[in-house]
Design a protein around this motif. Sequence first.
Motif, PDB file in Angstrom:
ATOM      1  N   ALA A   1     -42.054 -32.659  20.295  1.00 43.42           N
ATOM      2  CA  ALA A   1     -40.942 -33.292  20.999  1.00 43.42           C
ATOM      3  C   ALA A   1     -39.676 -32.451  20.824  1.00 43.42           C
ATOM      4  N   ILE A   2     -38.533 -32.988  21.275  1.00 44.55           N
ATOM      5  CA  ILE A   2     -37.267 -32.250  21.204  1.00 44.55           C
ATOM      6  C   ILE A   2     -36.238 -32.989  20.359  1.00 44.55           C
ATOM      7  N   PHE A   3     -35.315 -32.213  19.791  1.00 38.84           N
ATOM      8  CA  PHE A   3     -34.112 -32.737  19.151  1.00 38.84           C
ATOM      9  C   PHE A   3     -32.950 -31.822  19.502  1.00 38.84           C
ATOM     10  N   LEU A   4     -31.920 -32.389  20.122  1.00 43.18           N
ATOM     11  CA  LEU A   4     -30.692 -31.669  20.482  1.00 43.18           C
ATOM     12  C   LEU A   4     -29.501 -32.509  20.039  1.00 43.18           C
ATOM     13  N   ALA A   5     -28.429 -31.861  19.604  1.00 39.80           N
ATOM     14  CA  ALA A   5     -27.251 -32.613  19.174  1.00 39.80           C
ATOM     15  C   ALA A   5     -25.982 -31.816  19.450  1.00 39.80           C
ATOM     16  N   PHE A   6     -24.911 -32.564  19.696  1.00 44.81           N
ATOM     17  CA  PHE A   6     -23.619 -31.959  20.012  1.00 44.81           C
ATOM     18  C   PHE A   6     -22.534 -32.936  19.599  1.00 44.81           C
ATOM     19  N   GLY A   7     -21.411 -32.403  19.107  1.00 49.50           N
ATOM     20  CA  GLY A   7     -20.284 -33.273  18.796  1.00 49.50           C
ATOM     21  C   GLY A   7     -19.566 -32.845  17.537  1.00 49.50           C
ATOM     22  N   PRO A   8     -18.609 -33.663  17.097  1.00 50.17           N
ATOM     23  CA  PRO A   8     -17.757 -33.270  15.974  1.00 50.17           C
ATOM     24  C   PRO A   8     -18.492 -33.089  14.650  1.00 50.17           C
ATOM     25  N   HIS A   9     -19.680 -33.679  14.499  1.00 49.93           N
ATOM     26  CA  HIS A   9     -20.416 -33.547  13.246  1.00 49.93           C
ATOM     27  C   HIS A   9     -21.332 -32.320  13.206  1.00 49.93           C
ATOM     28  N   PHE A  10     -21.617 -31.720  14.361  1.00 46.54           N
ATOM     29  CA  PHE A  10     -22.688 -30.727  14.427  1.00 46.54           C
ATOM     30  C   PHE A  10     -22.173 -29.295  14.599  1.00 46.54           C
ATOM     31  N   LYS A  11     -22.844 -28.383  13.932  1.00 40.93           N
ATOM     32  CA  LYS A  11     -22.524 -26.965  14.057  1.00 40.93           C
ATOM     33  C   LYS A  11     -22.811 -26.480  15.477  1.00 40.93           C
ATOM     34  N   LYS A  12     -22.144 -25.435  15.849  1.00 39.41           N
ATOM     35  CA  LYS A  12     -22.380 -24.815  17.153  1.00 39.41           C
ATOM     36  C   LYS A  12     -23.439 -23.724  17.044  1.00 39.41           C
ATOM     37  N   ASN A  13     -24.229 -23.619  18.087  1.00 39.63           N
ATOM     38  CA  ASN A  13     -25.236 -22.555  18.207  1.00 39.63           C
ATOM     39  C   ASN A  13     -26.123 -22.480  16.965  1.00 39.63           C
ATOM     40  N   TYR A  14     -26.565 -23.648  16.496  1.00 41.27           N
ATOM     41  CA  TYR A  14     -27.377 -23.726  15.283  1.00 41.27           C
ATOM     42  C   TYR A  14     -28.804 -24.127  15.648  1.00 41.27           C
ATOM     43  N   LEU A  15     -29.767 -23.335  15.194  1.00 42.39           N
ATOM     44  CA  LEU A  15     -31.182 -23.621  15.422  1.00 42.39           C
ATOM     45  C   LEU A  15     -31.819 -24.006  14.100  1.00 42.39           C
ATOM     46  N   SER A  16     -32.278 -25.225  14.016  1.00 39.48           N
ATOM     47  CA  SER A  16     -32.918 -25.731  12.804  1.00 39.48           C
ATOM     48  C   SER A  16     -34.418 -25.461  12.849  1.00 39.48           C
ATOM     49  N   PRO A  17     -35.041 -25.222  11.706  1.00 36.45           N
ATOM     50  CA  PRO A  17     -36.508 -25.203  11.687  1.00 36.45           C
ATOM     51  C   PRO A  17     -37.044 -26.563  12.153  1.00 36.45           C
ATOM     52  N   PRO A  18     -38.289 -26.620  12.556  1.00 36.11           N
ATOM     53  CA  PRO A  18     -38.865 -27.904  12.993  1.00 36.11           C
ATOM     54  C   PRO A  18     -38.785 -28.944  11.879  1.00 36.11           C
ATOM     55  N   PHE A  19     -38.653 -30.214  12.260  1.00 30.60           N
ATOM     56  CA  PHE A  19     -38.724 -31.296  11.280  1.00 30.60           C
ATOM     57  C   PHE A  19     -39.391 -32.516  11.904  1.00 30.60           C
ATOM     58  N   LYS A  20     -39.793 -33.440  11.047  1.00 29.42           N
ATOM     59  CA  LYS A  20     -40.484 -34.652  11.496  1.00 29.42           C
ATOM     60  C   LYS A  20     -39.481 -35.635  12.081  1.00 29.42           C
ATOM     61  N   ASN A  21     -39.962 -36.486  12.983  1.00 28.46           N
ATOM     62  CA  ASN A  21     -39.023 -37.414  13.600  1.00 28.46           C
ATOM     63  C   ASN A  21     -38.603 -38.551  12.677  1.00 28.46           C
ATOM     64  N   THR A  22     -39.218 -38.656  11.510  1.00 30.57           N
ATOM     65  CA  THR A  22     -38.712 -39.591  10.497  1.00 30.57           C
ATOM     66  C   THR A  22     -37.327 -39.180  10.001  1.00 30.57           C
ATOM     67  N   GLU A  23     -36.924 -37.931  10.258  1.00 32.60           N
ATOM     68  CA  GLU A  23     -35.623 -37.444   9.802  1.00 32.60           C
ATOM     69  C   GLU A  23     -34.477 -37.863  10.717  1.00 32.60           C
ATOM     70  N   VAL A  24     -34.770 -38.273  11.940  1.00 29.14           N
ATOM     71  CA  VAL A  24     -33.718 -38.534  12.929  1.00 29.14           C
ATOM     72  C   VAL A  24     -32.870 -39.744  12.536  1.00 29.14           C
ATOM     73  N   TYR A  25     -33.490 -40.760  11.995  1.00 28.09           N
ATOM     74  CA  TYR A  25     -32.792 -42.009  11.657  1.00 28.09           C
ATOM     75  C   TYR A  25     -31.573 -41.764  10.774  1.00 28.09           C
ATOM     76  N   GLN A  26     -31.748 -40.945   9.740  1.00 31.17           N
ATOM     77  CA  GLN A  26     -30.629 -40.737   8.818  1.00 31.17           C
ATOM     78  C   GLN A  26     -29.472 -40.009   9.495  1.00 31.17           C
ATOM     79  N   LEU A  27     -29.770 -39.164  10.503  1.00 28.69           N
ATOM     80  CA  LEU A  27     -28.694 -38.524  11.260  1.00 28.69           C
ATOM     81  C   LEU A  27     -27.961 -39.539  12.130  1.00 28.69           C
ATOM     82  N   LEU A  28     -28.715 -40.428  12.785  1.00 26.85           N
ATOM     83  CA  LEU A  28     -28.082 -41.481  13.577  1.00 26.85           C
ATOM     84  C   LEU A  28     -27.128 -42.295  12.714  1.00 26.85           C
ATOM     85  N   CYS A  29     -27.613 -42.674  11.539  1.00 27.53           N
ATOM     86  CA  CYS A  29     -26.776 -43.474  10.643  1.00 27.53           C
ATOM     87  C   CYS A  29     -25.568 -42.683  10.153  1.00 27.53           C
TER      88      CYS A  29
END
Length: 420
Positions: free
Chosen positions: A364-392
């Motif tokens: 699947a995909i994960f993309l993010a943009f905004g005041p909390h996120f770095k620009k032009n940053y490519l993260s290694p793959p991660f599990k979708n269990t990690e998304v919740y903590q970013l939302l929070c």
Amino acid sequence: MISSKTMCNLRVLTLVFFSFVVPSTGSKLLFFLVDGFRWDYFDLPGVQTDGFRRLFESGSRAEWLVPDFPTNSFPNYKTLETGLHVEQHGFVGNYMWDEAQDRHFELPLVRASSLHLDWWEAAQPFYITAQLQGIRAGLFNVRACNLSINGVAPSYCDEFLLDRKSPELRILLDTAMESLLNDTLDVAYVYHMPVDTAGHYHGPNSRELKAEVDHVNAFVTEILDKLEAHPKPDVDLIIVSDHGMASVDQTHKINISEALDMTDVRTIIEAGTQVYIWPHQGKEDEVYRRLHGFHEHLHVYRKREILDRWHFRKHALVPPIFLTATKGWFIIHPRAGEVYGEQLLTSPWVGNHGFDNADVDMRAIFLAFGPHFKKNYLSPPFKNTEVYQLLCHVAGIRPRPHNGTWSEVSGMLINPHTEL
């Protein structure tokens, strides 16, 4: 009747490992869930990617997102919303049977039993946690968003409509954006289905699929334009998908009716990539014997044999016998028409998901943009269990226990807070 709390305690058999992360002061959050958007759709020949490429340069993204198993919609909606693996949150499929209550859950949510709160209250989604903490959440085109969970409903609910096309969803997405920018909501959760539908009916390399990817690309451009034009947007955008999509050869059908004696079966649900079977008492060995080795592309598991890495086995709703297909194959049986319709059984979808979550086409995909996120940053793959903590984190929600690990995703944040 067994209470929701008791049901949850009975069903969850494994420990939940988690770390609490200090929430940020909180910005607005637009959470955009695009169903069935495979990780490599950006690279399909002929698709429009100017909006996506702009987002890549202006924000952060993962190489890909690993979905939970089974790689179907409801299991992964709930993993994204709770940060829990399937065997913890309990949505073990798009179709489920609660043997103790003789209660069915079905994806169309037409049956009244599908809306019984026992299904929904087994794990609390982030938007209900937000409401309980005074953070206003609005849901747009999200299934069952009108339900009160743990006695709380979202601040706003625009109910899901199956036939919503991309032009109408564009208007809905614009409404969600405006609600954040004019401070009537703090969190907006928007669900988009047409990419998944095109993948099923026309295939992941089809003209129709590419047209829907182009629509999403245009949505991204409009969102970025609006945020960048606003004097103080203070909005984080997170775009994810629940799973990918694989091509299916319509001749690749596995008809287990040829091996299975249905008089041995108490209940059988699902079809396609998975089948869940509850044999009559004393018949489990016979059902297993008939199916095991029946077809080289049919994988037959007793519950105790289901792979540990799937984080799926340890839940009461998982059946005694579980079947899954090799990628590109489609399982049918005498009651499969109740799930997919008789016409689909003669001509299965040309695209499908639900296969092993280690498969490249399920990514699947994960993309993010905004005041909390770095620009032009490519993260290694991660599990979708990690998304919740970013939302929070970005919305200032105090998270509940979850299966995420903060260090897996904190690198994409400008100022990651320290773990407690």
